[in-house]
Design an enzyme around this catalytic site. Structure first.
Site, mmCIF file in Angstrom:
data_model
loop_
_atom_site.group_PDB
_atom_site.id
_atom_site.type_symbol
_atom_site.label_atom_id
_atom_site.label_comp_id
_atom_site.label_asym_id
_atom_site.label_seq_id
_atom_site.Cartn_x
_atom_site.Cartn_y
_atom_site.Cartn_z
ATOM 1 N N ASP A 61 0.857 -1.182 0.000
ATOM 2 C CA ASP A 61 0.000 0.000 0.000
ATOM 3 C C ASP A 61 0.887 1.223 0.000
ATOM 4 O O ASP A 61 2.041 1.128 0.375
ATOM 5 C CB ASP A 61 -0.794 0.037 1.313
ATOM 6 C CG ASP A 61 -2.106 -0.670 1.160
ATOM 7 O OD1 ASP A 61 -2.328 -1.174 0.070
ATOM 8 O OD2 ASP A 61 -2.889 -0.709 2.115
ATOM 9 N N ASP B 127 -4.304 -2.602 5.046
ATOM 10 C CA ASP B 127 -4.789 -2.097 6.325
ATOM 11 C C ASP B 127 -6.303 -2.025 6.362
ATOM 12 O O ASP B 127 -6.903 -2.099 7.406
ATOM 13 C CB ASP B 127 -4.197 -0.715 6.625
ATOM 14 C CG ASP B 127 -4.451 0.252 5.476
ATOM 15 O OD1 ASP B 127 -5.101 -0.153 4.497
ATOM 16 O OD2 ASP B 127 -3.994 1.398 5.548
#
Length: 1176
Positions: A470, A791
């Site tokens: 990410d 996440d």
């Protein structure tokens, strides 16, 4: 999950209820039955019985706005009456159970039987004692000490078996304990927001009681059952309980029931807690599963013991994990009998089965075991034949009945020698080495901010070839600050002076930001003097609130004026809308809506913009294109995330149709566009460089727009200008990988992924598709091993699919942590590099151990075998073999498995899945050292007595006292092993074997310790160890021969491996295509045979259980698959495909995708692109 069955729970609570019925207006039983209702039934029931939710709140003595008073006495009373919010975990295995399991090892059982027979026979006095007729073969018959000494060998074998068992059991036990500790750490860290005494506080989940008012928001895993009392746009994914993947919309008047273990996918609100712990819906299911889980665990473990396989630790970890407890691995062969098993073996289903390393090890152990078995059988047969021919043919003896016991005793002795050969051949130190190595690494990785949830993830990480990371929070600091703004027709490169902004615009801006963001997002004063202000809540919103404060304004008064309850309607952020809007009612009865979101999306919906005077002017599509070129793209090229803030006024009558989103979210007036910077973490570029040097490709998958993503990727060093690589948007990626029918094709993905470095505006499904595509790709000779970081709730599927899933410990949602293998406690990319280092270290430690272990094995087996055949007696006695085996194995595995990792590990390419465990260099070392050791031992065996001028130990009678001759052989053997252990520290043919030896105190301690014990054994071991004390000069010779190992090691290192073409590698994990059918079945039989026998009886009983578990597992896998992104913090993540059709990107984006659709280098892409100035 709890060991309490429902019935004892009730009976216990009924007693309590009798005393307390007066205190609360409803009993535990009533609440439990209330929570079993759904939808309108529930609404009706609440209305009739309690008179709306307010009535229920009154009965539970709580206030919908203030919450509980929070006094200790009241909370305690609630815990007593309604139970604690805690589901008791399964009882851990007791130490004795673990001992019993360790005893199931086949080799140990053979040894125990041999030892017991030996003991029995030694106490049995043969009547043919004086019968000379049986004697010749015994060569000088019995010794006086015979009767006392006979039992020693059997007892010593038993003692060493006990040692092995205790060590194994202790290991398992400490491992289990470690996991329990880890689990409770994860559980304690889980906090939830509740309202108590009018204050919003965070408390540990276990502290929640019935009657609490809890605040729920996007990404939460609900910790208890409750009733929805106020909130907006709440959507819940209840698939973990119902199996339905559709999101359920909750509202006070239609469906107010919120259940524990379900995920909030969108929106926010408050709930009144009505059932906790064992009485909540998840608790009830766990209680039902409790009995089943227990049985299953036993089966799982038994079958696995023969595998030398530590997967059970993974199972245990899995089974204790909150919601994942229901995902127990289905029994291997319960469902489809053996058929399944073969398919499973063949397919490389790496995640749920054995890890790569374990696969290779099991295979190697089976091969070595087979070889050992053959050798030991031959040894026994040769001994028996030799004895029979010598006694009955050569010496023409009759088999007399009274001689039978003597002969039997001989045969038992032969049998024991055979078993000893087998014991030495089977490397039972292997599972131990792996366990120690992994457990040690996991402990140390905690210090490096890696919380490992599944042991084998640690070792898989060493083979990783690709990392999909990410951007927000992993590569960047996730501390958002507004650095540029476009307000009133001016593009400010830094924060404007409040006076230069028109007052009207300023007022609108402050209101738009303060009201249209979650009220839980705040900026608090710094903890330490001179620190940065603390950002609480959604980071993007924190950046905007910070902008308000930088403009010398304050958002608190605005929020106090319009508290959360007064908001008329909220459209929360999700990955489809990519914007958030809040409607408020103005004093004159009209409505105003504030919106914010990704600039390219919100600007498309704007028809006006505020000018320099703060008045709205018309905003046409061509103005918009101009703005994209002049404002948004330059911001994006600086790596900024652009957010547009807008508003719209509605008349009071007729009231707009709020559910028709498309009409409501149009015709907006743009207030301003801001550029938010999320700086790259300072240590990331270095970490990424290390990865690339180690042969790992880093790819960035982000929801941000492509220019921002590319700018950040250049800053991080993921892409270097002038290289040939791809940066794609989610839409373009999808267009390229799907065929006409819209199905994903593997060969299309294969064309893209090797060059793909940045995937921008991607949706969670894109991430999953990419990971799956890379893993399934057969383009490269090595199967790719992919690590993924995530996440958000919607990263679940990708994390599960990846070989190793990393979840963020700070920013990650519960769902992401649940699906991951390793949790990064500091959310930092550089911790991933540490994980790679540890993973490679595990692999190397095992190889070092193997190199050492196999040398010992080969030598010992050959010595025992030839010795037995030529001299009818193994030069190394059973007990000595066991000492070599036990101490050398257990201690060596400790010594070699705890080598700390060095940076040098990151200088080589990953090994990959099909690289053999034992490389050519290692094979050269193993055989080279074996040659040296065998030469010396045979020299000592056949001419040793002349060299040392001592009595020959060859052809000694059955129970003769130990000879110095054989003691010297044993001692030399051990000395050679000790010094070879130092050689084994290096496996890539390095010269300096002492390099960094003092960095590993355990190694030094063990080598010295073993040396000391060896002295004790030789000098004082006496009869049990078949040793006779040696003089100093004999000792010196033994040590000298041992030291020769180090010199010989240098000689071996000089021989180039490339010359030795004949050396074979071993322990390779074959790919699915290469394995012929028969071989597979054989392997499966080999390992699972015992497992199956144990299971036959229970299979039927398990089938039912297994069905439930398989279903739950399937549900869990799909659970996160449909989830949608939320929270502006990931303001990222591509528009889902439905919108892709409608969103035709702005012209510059078109030019970009055109430039990129031909596989040209970046420079070409830059040419058609305003960002080219940004590329150095």
């Amino acid at each position: 999950m709890g060991d309490m069955t429902n019935s004892d729970f009730y009976s216990k609570n009924q007693r309590n209820e009798a005393n307390h019925a007066g205190e609360f207006g409803c009993t535990l039983q009533e609440l439990r039955s209330l929570m079993e209702l759904r939808g309108t039934e529930a609404v009706v029931k609440i209305k009739e019985t309690y008179g709306e939710t307010e009535g229920l709140c009154r009965r539970l003595k709580t206030s919908p706005t203030e919450g509980l008073a929070g006094t200790a006495a009241d909370l305690e009373k609630r815990k007593v009456i309604f139970g604690k919010n805690f589901i008791p975990p399964k009882k851990p295995k007791t130490f004795l159970q673990l001992v019993w399991e360790a005893l199931q090892d086949v080799t140990l059982i053979i040894l125990e039987i041999a030892a017991i027979i030996s003991l029995g026979l030694s106490f049995y006095q043969p009547p043919g004692e004086g019968n000379e007729g049986c004697g010749t073969a015994t060569g000088g018959a019995e010794d006086e000490g015979e009767a006392e000494a006979g039992w020693i060998e059997g007892a010593a074998i038993l003692l060493s078996v006990i040692c092995v068992v205790l060590v194994t059991a202790f290991n398992d036990w400490s491992k289990e304990k470690q996991f329990r500790g880890l689990q409770s750490r994860i559980e304690q860290e889980q906090k939830f927001t509740v309202v108590r005494g009018g204050q919003v506080i965070q408390i540990p989940v276990a502290e929640i009681v019935v009657g609490d008012i809890a605040q729920v928001k996007y990404g939460d895993l609900l910790p208890a059952d409750g009733i929805f009392i106020q909130g907006n746009d709440l959507k819940i994914d209840e698939s973990s309980l119902t199996g339905e993947s559709d999101q359920v919309r909750k509202s006070v008047d239609k469906d107010p029931m919120l259940l524990s273990g379900t995920h909030v996918m969108e929106g926010s609100g408050r709930m009144l807690v009505t059932a906790v712990g064992v009485n909540s819906q998840t608790g009830i299911i766990f209680t039902l599963l409790g009995a089943g889980g227990e049985e299953e665990e036993k089966k799982d473990k038994k079958g696995k013991m023969q595998d030398g396989n530590m997967e059970n630790s993974q199972n245990k970890a899995k089974q204790q994990d909150g919601a994942a407890a229901m995902e127990m691995q289905p029994l291997k062969s319960a469902e489809g009998g053996e058929g399944d098993d073969k398919d499973k073996k063949k397919s490389n289903m790496h995640k749920k089965e054995k890890s790569v390393l374990q696969g290779k090890l099991t295979k190697l152990a089976v091969q070595i075991g087979k070889a050992g078995l053959v050798m030991s059988a031959i040894t026994v047969i040769i001994l028996v034949l030799y004895f029979a021919i010598d006694t009955f043919v050569v010496n023409k003896k009759q088999w007399l009945p009274e001689c039978t016991p003597v002969y039997v005793q001989y045969f038992v002795k032969f049998f024991i020698i055979g078993v000893t050969v087998l014991v030495v051949a089977v490397p039972e130190g292997l599972p131990l080495a792996v366990t120690i190595s992994l457990a040690y690494s996991v402990k140390k990785m905690m210090k490096d901010n890696n919380l490992v949830r599944h042991l084998d993830a640690c070792e898989t990480m060493g083979n990783a070839t690709a990392i999909c990371s990410d951007k927000t929070g992993t590569l960047t600091t996730n501390r958002m600050t507004v650095v540029q703004a476009y307000v009133g027709d001016v593009h400010y490169k830094e924060i404007p002076d409040p006076d230069s902004v028109p007052a009207k615009t300023l007022d609108l801006l402050v209101n738009a930001i303060a009201i249209n963001s979650a009220y839980t997002t705040k900026i608090l004063p710094p903890e330490k003097e001179g620190g940065l202000p603390r950002q609480v809540g959604n980071k993007t919103e924190c950046g905007l609130l910070g902008f308000v404060l930088d403009l010398k304004q304050d958002y608190e008064p605005v929020r106090n004026l319009i508290p959360e309850e007064k908001l008329y309607k909220v459209y929360t952020f999700n990955s489809v809308r990519k914007s958030m809007s809040t409607v408020i009612k103005m004093p004159d009865g009209s409505f105003r809506m504030y919106s914010k979101g990704a600039s390219e999306i919100v600007l498309k919906k704007c028809s006006r913009i505020l000018n320099a005077a703060g008045e709205p002017r018309i905003f046409r599509p061509r103005d918009r294109d101009e703005m994209v070129k002049k404002v948004i793209e330059p911001m994006a090229c600086d790596g900024l995330r652009t957010i547009c803030v807008a508003f719209r006024d509605f008349n009071s009558s007729p009231e707009p149709d709020w559910d028709n989103e498309n009409d409501i979210l149009s015709d907006l007036t743009c207030i301003c566009v801001v550029g938010i910077e999320d700086p790259v973490r300072p240590e990331v570029p270095e970490a990424i460089r290390k990865c690339q040097r180690a042969g790992i490709t880093v790819r960035m998958v982000t929801g941000d727009n492509i220019n921002t993503a590319r700018a950040i990727a250049i800053k991080c060093g993921i892409i270097h200008p002038g290289e040939d690589f791809l940066c794609l948007e989610g839409k373009e990626f999808n267009r390229r990988i799907r065929n006409e029918k819209g199905e994903i094709e593997q060969e299309r993905i294969d064309k893209i992924w090797p060059k793909l470095r940045v995937l921008a505006r991607s949706s969670p499904t894109d991430k999953h598709t990419l990971v799956k595509g890379i893993i399934d790709s057969t383009q490269v000779e090595q199967r790719q091993v992919v690590a993924v970081t995530g996440d958000g709730t919607n990263d679940g599927p990708a994390l599960k699919k990846a070989d190793v899933g990393f979840a963020m410990g700070i920013a990650g949602t519960d769902v992401a942590k649940e699906a991951s293998d390793i949790i990064l406690t500091d959310d930092n990319f550089s911790s991933i590099v540490k994980a790679v280092m540890w993973g490679r270290n595990v692999y190397d430690s095992i190889s070092k151990f193997l190199q050492f272990q196999l040398t010992v094995n080969i030598v010992a087996v050959i010595v025992a075998f030839t010795g037995a055949c030529i001299t009818q007696d193994s030069p190394l006695k059973a007990v000595q073999m066991l000492w070599v085996n036990l101490i050398m194995d257990t201690f060596a595995s400790l010594a070699l498995a705890t080598e700390p990792p060095t940076e040098a590990l990151l200088l080589r390419k990953p090994y990959g899945r099909n690289k053999p465990l034992i490389s050519r260099t290692m094979m050269k070392n193993i055989l080279g050292h074996a040659v040296y050791q065998l030469t010396l031992i045979f020299t000592l065996l056949f001419v040793g007595e002349k060299m040392f001028k001592i009595d020959s130990g060859r052809n000694a009678p059955l129970h003769s006292p130990p000879s110095e001759h054989y003691t010297i052989i044993f001692n030399t053997f051990v000395m050679m092993q000790l010094f070879n252990e130092i050689n084994a520290r290096k496996i890539h043919g390095e010269r300096n074997v002492f390099d960094g030896i003092f960095r590993n105190p355990i190694f030094c301690t063990i080598v010295l310790g073993t040396f000391a014990i060896q002295i004790v054994i030789v000098q004082f071991g006496g009869k049990p160890f078949s040793c006779s004390p040696l003089q100093l000069d004999q000792w010196m010779w033994c040590v000298f021969i041992g030291l020769g190992e180090l010199v010989w090691g240098q000689v071996i290192a000089t021989i180039p491996t490339s010359r030795l073409k004949f050396l074979k590698e071993a322990g390779r994990l074959t790919e699915k295509e290469e394995v012929p059918e028969e071989e597979l079945n054989e392997d499966v039989e080999e390992i699972d045979h015992a497992e199956r026998e144990l299971r036959r009886g229970q299979i039927l009983w398990f089938r039912g259980l297994n069905r439930i578990q398989t279903q739950i597992e399937v549900v869990n896998t799909f659970k996160s698959g449909t989830s949608f992104q939320g929270a502006l913090r990931r303001q990222s993540s591509v528009t889902s495909q439905t919108q892709d059709v409608t969103n035709i990107s702005s012209p510059s984006h078109v030019s970009l995708s055109n430039a990129l659709s031909s596989p040209t280098s970046t420079s070409a892409a830059a040419a058609g692109h305003p960002c080219r100035q940004g590329i150095p």
